[in-house]
Enzyme design. Structure first.
Site, PDB file in Angstrom:
ATOM      1  N   GLY A   1       4.893  -2.444  -0.456  1.00  0.00           N
ATOM      2  CA  GLY A   1       5.786  -1.847  -1.453  1.00  0.00           C
ATOM      3  C   GLY A   1       5.949  -0.348  -1.256  1.00  0.00           C
ATOM      4  CB  CYS A   2       3.474   2.327  -0.621  1.00  0.00           C
ATOM      5  SG  CYS A   2       2.467   2.005  -2.083  1.00  0.00           S
ATOM      6  CB  THR A   3       5.947   0.579   3.850  1.00  0.00           C
ATOM      7  OG1 THR A   3       4.561   0.829   4.123  1.00  0.00           O
ATOM      8  CG2 THR A   3       6.764   0.788   5.108  1.00  0.00           C
TER       9      THR A   3
ATOM     10  CB  SER B   1       7.881   5.880   1.786  1.00  0.00           C
ATOM     11  OG  SER B   1       6.878   6.125   0.820  1.00  0.00           O
TER      12      SER B   1
END
Length: 153
Positions: A43-45, A48
């Site tokens: 999710g963070c990838t 970002s």
């Protein structure tokens, strides 16, 4: 708990590229701060990469964008290089900023409780006040929603 129209808590944090960012020094521009749990997780990838892909649109709308997690600068640098990120990442290693923005919370995953960063985004106006807050962010469509809010300032 922070609320819309309150002054955004000031901070100085190291940023990818080697310098530091002081929030109060950015007055005159809108600032998007997106808090995310950890570098190089799915999710963070996606989040970002999404902010990186739209970075020029945010700049055109008069806003700066920064991602913040408690990862080290070394991890941020690897994450940035691995995914060709263009969005600057700030390292809040001691957690002072994540706590002042109220995103360091107890999480419950599969019955196991632990402390971690709640995915959240703050839009700060050119005067340094909080213009919008998104809590418990779901990644799909989020970047576009934040960009629309920046354009509406």
């Amino acid at each position: 708990m922070l609320e819309i129209s309150q002054p955004a808590p000031d901070f100085t944090l190291p940023v990818t590229g080697g310098d530091a960012v002081t929030l109060s020094a950015l007055q005159g521009k809108a600032v998007v701060l997106y808090f995310y749990p950890r570098d190089d997780t799915p999710g963070c990838t996606k989040e970002s990469i999404g902010f990186s892909e739209h970075l020029d649109a945010f700049k055109d709308a008069g806003a700066l964008v920064f991602g913040i997690s408690r990862d080290t600068m070394a991890k941020h640098d690897k994450f940035t290089a691995k995914h060709d990120l263009t969005v600057p990442l700030l390292a809040d290693v001691d957690g002072t900023v994540t706590e002042s923005y109220g995103v360091w919370v107890e999480k419950n995953m599969y019955g196991k409780k632990s402390m971690g960063i709640e995915r959240a985004t703050y839009l700060i106006d050119a005067q340094g006040n909080i213009a919008n807050i998104w809590r418990k962010v779901k990644v799909p469509g989020h970047v576009e929603e934040v960009l629309e809010a920046v354009r509406a300032l």
